[in-house]
Design a protein around this motif. Structure first.
Motif, PDB file in Angstrom:
ATOM      1  N   VAL A   1      16.515   2.233  17.449  1.00  0.00           N
ATOM      2  CA  VAL A   1      15.162   2.453  17.971  1.00  0.00           C
ATOM      3  C   VAL A   1      14.358   1.167  17.733  1.00  0.00           C
ATOM      4  N   LYS A   2      13.069   1.240  17.929  1.00  0.00           N
ATOM      5  CA  LYS A   2      12.224   0.052  17.831  1.00  0.00           C
ATOM      6  C   LYS A   2      12.327  -0.597  16.448  1.00  0.00           C
ATOM      7  N   SER A   3      12.486  -1.911  16.422  1.00  0.00           N
ATOM      8  CA  SER A   3      12.610  -2.637  15.157  1.00  0.00           C
ATOM      9  C   SER A   3      11.260  -2.774  14.464  1.00  0.00           C
ATOM     10  N   LEU A   4      11.309  -3.034  13.164  1.00  0.00           N
ATOM     11  CA  LEU A   4      10.103  -3.303  12.388  1.00  0.00           C
ATOM     12  C   LEU A   4       9.387  -4.553  12.903  1.00  0.00           C
ATOM     13  N   ILE A   5       8.088  -4.579  12.693  1.00  0.00           N
ATOM     14  CA  ILE A   5       7.335  -5.795  13.007  1.00  0.00           C
ATOM     15  C   ILE A   5       7.742  -6.899  12.034  1.00  0.00           C
ATOM     16  N   VAL A   6       7.885  -6.543  10.755  1.00  0.00           N
ATOM     17  CA  VAL A   6       8.274  -7.477   9.702  1.00  0.00           C
ATOM     18  C   VAL A   6       9.523  -6.944   9.016  1.00  0.00           C
ATOM     19  N   GLY A   7      10.628  -7.693   9.099  1.00  0.00           N
ATOM     20  CA  GLY A   7      11.841  -7.290   8.406  1.00  0.00           C
ATOM     21  C   GLY A   7      11.606  -7.238   6.904  1.00  0.00           C
ATOM     22  N   ARG A   8      12.292  -6.318   6.224  1.00  0.00           N
ATOM     23  CA  ARG A   8      12.065  -6.196   4.780  1.00  0.00           C
ATOM     24  C   ARG A   8      13.209  -5.444   4.115  1.00  0.00           C
ATOM     25  N   HIS A   9      13.346  -5.661   2.818  1.00  0.00           N
ATOM     26  CA  HIS A   9      14.274  -4.875   2.015  1.00  0.00           C
ATOM     27  C   HIS A   9      13.600  -4.561   0.679  1.00  0.00           C
ATOM     28  N   ALA A  10      14.183  -3.609  -0.057  1.00  0.00           N
ATOM     29  CA  ALA A  10      13.605  -3.136  -1.326  1.00  0.00           C
ATOM     30  C   ALA A  10      12.191  -2.593  -1.125  1.00  0.00           C
ATOM     31  N   ALA A  11      11.954  -1.973   0.028  1.00  0.00           N
ATOM     32  CA  ALA A  11      10.645  -1.392   0.334  1.00  0.00           C
ATOM     33  C   ALA A  11      10.631   0.091  -0.040  1.00  0.00           C
TER      34      ALA A  11
ATOM     35  N   ILE B   1       6.371   7.850  10.156  1.00  0.00           N
ATOM     36  CA  ILE B   1       7.058   7.163   9.065  1.00  0.00           C
ATOM     37  C   ILE B   1       6.219   5.968   8.628  1.00  0.00           C
ATOM     38  N   TYR B   2       6.024   5.843   7.324  1.00  0.00           N
ATOM     39  CA  TYR B   2       5.351   4.674   6.765  1.00  0.00           C
ATOM     40  C   TYR B   2       6.347   3.896   5.917  1.00  0.00           C
ATOM     41  N   ILE B   3       6.448   2.583   6.154  1.00  0.00           N
ATOM     42  CA  ILE B   3       7.286   1.726   5.314  1.00  0.00           C
ATOM     43  C   ILE B   3       6.378   0.733   4.607  1.00  0.00           C
ATOM     44  N   ILE B   4       6.640   0.529   3.307  1.00  0.00           N
ATOM     45  CA  ILE B   4       5.620  -0.021   2.423  1.00  0.00           C
ATOM     46  C   ILE B   4       6.201  -1.122   1.545  1.00  0.00           C
ATOM     47  N   GLY B   5       5.607  -2.328   1.614  1.00  0.00           N
ATOM     48  CA  GLY B   5       5.937  -3.402   0.685  1.00  0.00           C
ATOM     49  C   GLY B   5       7.352  -3.909   0.821  1.00  0.00           C
ATOM     50  N   GLY B   6       7.932  -4.335  -0.330  1.00  0.00           N
ATOM     51  CA  GLY B   6       9.277  -4.875  -0.375  1.00  0.00           C
ATOM     52  C   GLY B   6       9.285  -6.400  -0.257  1.00  0.00           C
ATOM     53  N   PHE B   7      10.478  -6.923   0.061  1.00  0.00           N
ATOM     54  CA  PHE B   7      10.673  -8.362   0.214  1.00  0.00           C
ATOM     55  C   PHE B   7      10.911  -8.721   1.676  1.00  0.00           C
ATOM     56  N   ASN B   8      10.357  -9.840   2.113  1.00  0.00           N
ATOM     57  CA  ASN B   8      10.760 -10.494   3.353  1.00  0.00           C
ATOM     58  C   ASN B   8      11.349 -11.837   2.943  1.00  0.00           C
ATOM     59  N   ASP B   9      12.680 -12.009   3.146  1.00  0.00           N
ATOM     60  CA  ASP B   9      13.418 -13.102   2.517  1.00  0.00           C
ATOM     61  C   ASP B   9      13.229 -12.975   1.001  1.00  0.00           C
TER      62      ASP B   9
ATOM     63  N   ILE C   1       5.897  -8.853  -0.160  1.00  0.00           N
ATOM     64  CA  ILE C   1       4.863  -8.673   0.860  1.00  0.00           C
ATOM     65  C   ILE C   1       4.053  -7.415   0.566  1.00  0.00           C
ATOM     66  N   LYS C   2       2.802  -7.429   1.008  1.00  0.00           N
ATOM     67  CA  LYS C   2       1.907  -6.285   0.844  1.00  0.00           C
ATOM     68  C   LYS C   2       1.844  -5.416   2.092  1.00  0.00           C
ATOM     69  N   SER C   3       2.508  -5.821   3.147  1.00  0.00           N
ATOM     70  CA  SER C   3       2.287  -5.193   4.453  1.00  0.00           C
ATOM     71  C   SER C   3       2.835  -3.773   4.508  1.00  0.00           C
ATOM     72  N   VAL C   4       2.217  -2.974   5.369  1.00  0.00           N
ATOM     73  CA  VAL C   4       2.576  -1.568   5.594  1.00  0.00           C
ATOM     74  C   VAL C   4       2.645  -1.350   7.097  1.00  0.00           C
ATOM     75  N   GLU C   5       3.683  -0.634   7.532  1.00  0.00           N
ATOM     76  CA  GLU C   5       3.836  -0.321   8.956  1.00  0.00           C
ATOM     77  C   GLU C   5       4.012   1.175   9.143  1.00  0.00           C
ATOM     78  N   CYS C   6       3.582   1.658  10.314  1.00  0.00           N
ATOM     79  CA  CYS C   6       3.658   3.087  10.638  1.00  0.00           C
ATOM     80  C   CYS C   6       4.429   3.258  11.946  1.00  0.00           C
ATOM     81  N   TYR C   7       5.404   4.176  11.927  1.00  0.00           N
ATOM     82  CA  TYR C   7       6.230   4.427  13.113  1.00  0.00           C
ATOM     83  C   TYR C   7       5.860   5.762  13.753  1.00  0.00           C
TER      84      TYR C   7
END
Length: 563
Positions: free
Chosen positions: A407-417, A426-434, A438-444
């Motif tokens: 499905v649609k990819s994240l705006i900002v890739g991340r892991h450990a979120a 769906i809300y995805i919160i924080g984690g690492f980019n590289d 990061i503080k960013s939060v996205e909503c699906y």
């Protein structure tokens, strides 16, 4: 600074003052719209040709479609052309952006829904779907099926499923029922909310569907019979009706053995052992099940005994790989992705909590570790993560009928979120980019298959505990704790936990927020605390007898009654 100041002022107002202020503000905005005052954008709609004036700020606040449009090169034009939406429908939805209401009728609901999806007006989508479902006698279920197929609207699909389960007896007697595909019929029959008085009613419906085209449906019959709660039927029915069906002999044998030999039940792998209405999500008294492991291989499940405020081992699970992510799906614990001998895995395995048995499920399209997994509307989502040396932005969704689909990819890739479900999104919160926190939060939004950016958190978090609780999202780690208000799109800090390093998990149980994880002072146990909202403090509960907590789940105590 303006946003920060306005948020501070809003927090200082009491609710009645806020209501009066908002009513006054909205009244003035409506008058500007009615009088076409301070207009800063005009849409030229072509069917039929008309000019529709509006205010950019209002439309951008109402819809990410308009927000993105106005931030593009085209959006700077004073007149913007709209060619794919009828003029009347477009005008209705522009008015909806100001008022939250639109004149929906049986004749225009299809066009209204389609345009609302295009314009990403979630509330208008909901209003259109709700209107359609409450006027099903006029619109017809067949029309709703066609509309869902054309629009691919997830919200409409879920409402149709609810309608089918609630009105199953009536639908099963209709001609269109005979043409249901097997995946659709399976989805209806497995529901714990299926509105039938006895399992034999569902069996009669299956027989009617099967007899309509026996040669083509003979291989599919066992798939449908397996959806029944067979042990709720009596022995005579199983022997005379189920056992003679082609391909159903083993199903009948298992059910008969379960009924006749209670001591053998732990050895019998039954899909359904409870009546409808009793499942891992909705039955009886609930408790916490924590998945613990020092090195992630061979994890243990610890069950919380609420009345005694103590933990007791429920089971030990054998695995030969690690760094998987887990999620509870009905009565099964799904292990998704992982790492083994230097390779990232895309495998998915299911461990049945009742029977303590493994089953392999279809593999993901993308191998992942350090990703997020959530369930929304019966679908499993695997989000982001890491496959050395790449941070992933891809997202895939699993259904039993279609397997894994991107499905649609994240705006900002991340892991450990962290990830959580709230209000059907769906809300995805924080984690690492590289290697950068990061503080960013996205909503699906599953209806529009889109990710949108939300307000950033005040702090940085990786592998946080996250939970939806009383209409808010909580993020908790040893570095701090925050609460998100989805209505205001704001984050605020709450009382921090005094714990050592370690993974954190959060759950909402008995109207309280629980934080599980983080090292105790002795570093040989994991802390467990419940949040006292009234006094804004954490109250310690009995520590877990394990040093590492990987995940925790709220489950009905009846699910663990075989202990």
């Amino acid at each position: 600074m303006a946003t920060s100041s306005s948020q501070t002022l809003a927090l200082q107002r009491n609710s009645s003052e806020q209501n009066r202020f908002m009513e006054k503000l909205m009244t003035k905005i409506f008058s500007f719209y009615d009088e076409q005052s301070l207009i800063d954008v005009t849409f030229k709609v072509s069917n039929p040709t008309a000019l529709v004036p509006a205010h950019r700020l209002i439309l951008a606040a109402a819809s990410p479609y308009f927000e993105n449009l106005f931030n593009s090169n085209q959006g700077t034009n004073p007149v913007i052309e709209i060619n794919d939406i009828d003029t009347d429908i477009f005008e209705h939805l522009i008015t909806f952006c100001y008022t939250g209401h639109a004149p929906i009728t049986v004749n225009n609901v299809a066009a209204m829904l389609n345009a609302a999806i295009v314009l990403q007006l979630d509330d208008a989508i909901t209003s259109s779907v709700d209107y359609l479902m409450t006027h099903m006698d006029e619109y017809t279920l067949q029309g709703a099926y066609r509309l869902q197929l054309e629009m691919k609207c997830e919200h409409l699909k879920q409402k149709i499923i609810e309608y089918e389960t609630q009105n199953f007896m009536e639908i099963s007697r209709s001609d269109e029922f005979l043409n249901f595909d097997v995946e659709k019929l399976q989805r209806i029959l497995v529901s714990d909310n299926l509105n039938i008085t006895r399992e034999e009613d569902a069996y009669d419906a299956i027989q009617r569907w099967y007899n309509y085209d026996v040669p083509a449906r003979q291989e599919q019959l066992p798939l449908l019979i397996a959806c029944l709660r067979l042990i709720q039927c009596n022995v005579d029915f199983l022997m005379t009706h189920i056992q003679p069906l082609p391909g159903c002999e083993l199903l009948a044998f298992k059910a008969l053995s379960w009924i006749r030999e209670p001591k053998a039940r732990p050895m019998i792998n039954m899909r359904f052992t409870e009546p409808r209405g009793v499942s891992a999500s909705n039955c009886g008294e609930k408790t916490i099940l924590a998945l613990c492991s020092e090195l992630e291989m061979n994890p243990k499940l610890q069950q919380y005994k609420k009345t005694e405020d103590k933990w007791q081992e429920y089971a030990s699970i054998k695995t030969d790989y690690r760094w998987y992510e887990t999620i509870l799906k009905d009565d099964n614990l799904l292990f998704i992705g992982g790492w083994k001998r230097g390779a990232t895995l895309n495998i998915v395995r299911s461990w049945n909590i009742r029977n303590k048995t493994w089953q392999n499920l279809p593999a993901m399209k993308q191998a992942r570790i350090s990703h997020c997994v959530v369930e929304l509307n019966g679908k499993i989502y695997a989000i982001g993560g890491f496959e050395y040396p790449h941070v992933l932005s891809s997202v895939e969704r699993y259904t039993t009928s279609d397997g894994w689909k991107l499905v649609k990819s994240l705006i900002v890739g991340r892991h450990a979120a962290g990830a959580v479900i709230l209000n059907g999104k769906i809300y995805i919160i924080g984690g690492f980019n590289d290697n950068k926190l990061i503080k960013s939060v996205e909503c699906y939004n599953p209806d529009s298959d889109t990710w949108t950016s939300c307000a950033e958190m005040t702090g940085f978090y990786h592998l946080p505990g996250v939970a939806a609780h009383k209409g808010h999202i909580y993020v908790v780690s040893r570095c701090g704790a925050e609460r998100y208000d989805p209505q205001q799109d704001t984050w605020s800090q709450i009382c921090s936990l005094a714990v050592g390093p370690g993974w954190m998990t959060c759950v909402s149980l008995d109207n309280k927020l629980w934080a599980i994880g983080g090292m105790s002072k002795s570093f040989d146990k994991s802390c467990v605390s419940a949040f006292d909202e009234e006094n804004s403090c954490w109250i310690e509960r009995c520590s877990l007898p394990e040093s590492k907590v990987r995940n925790s789940f709220v489950v009905p105590e009846s699910l663990l009654s075989s202990m």
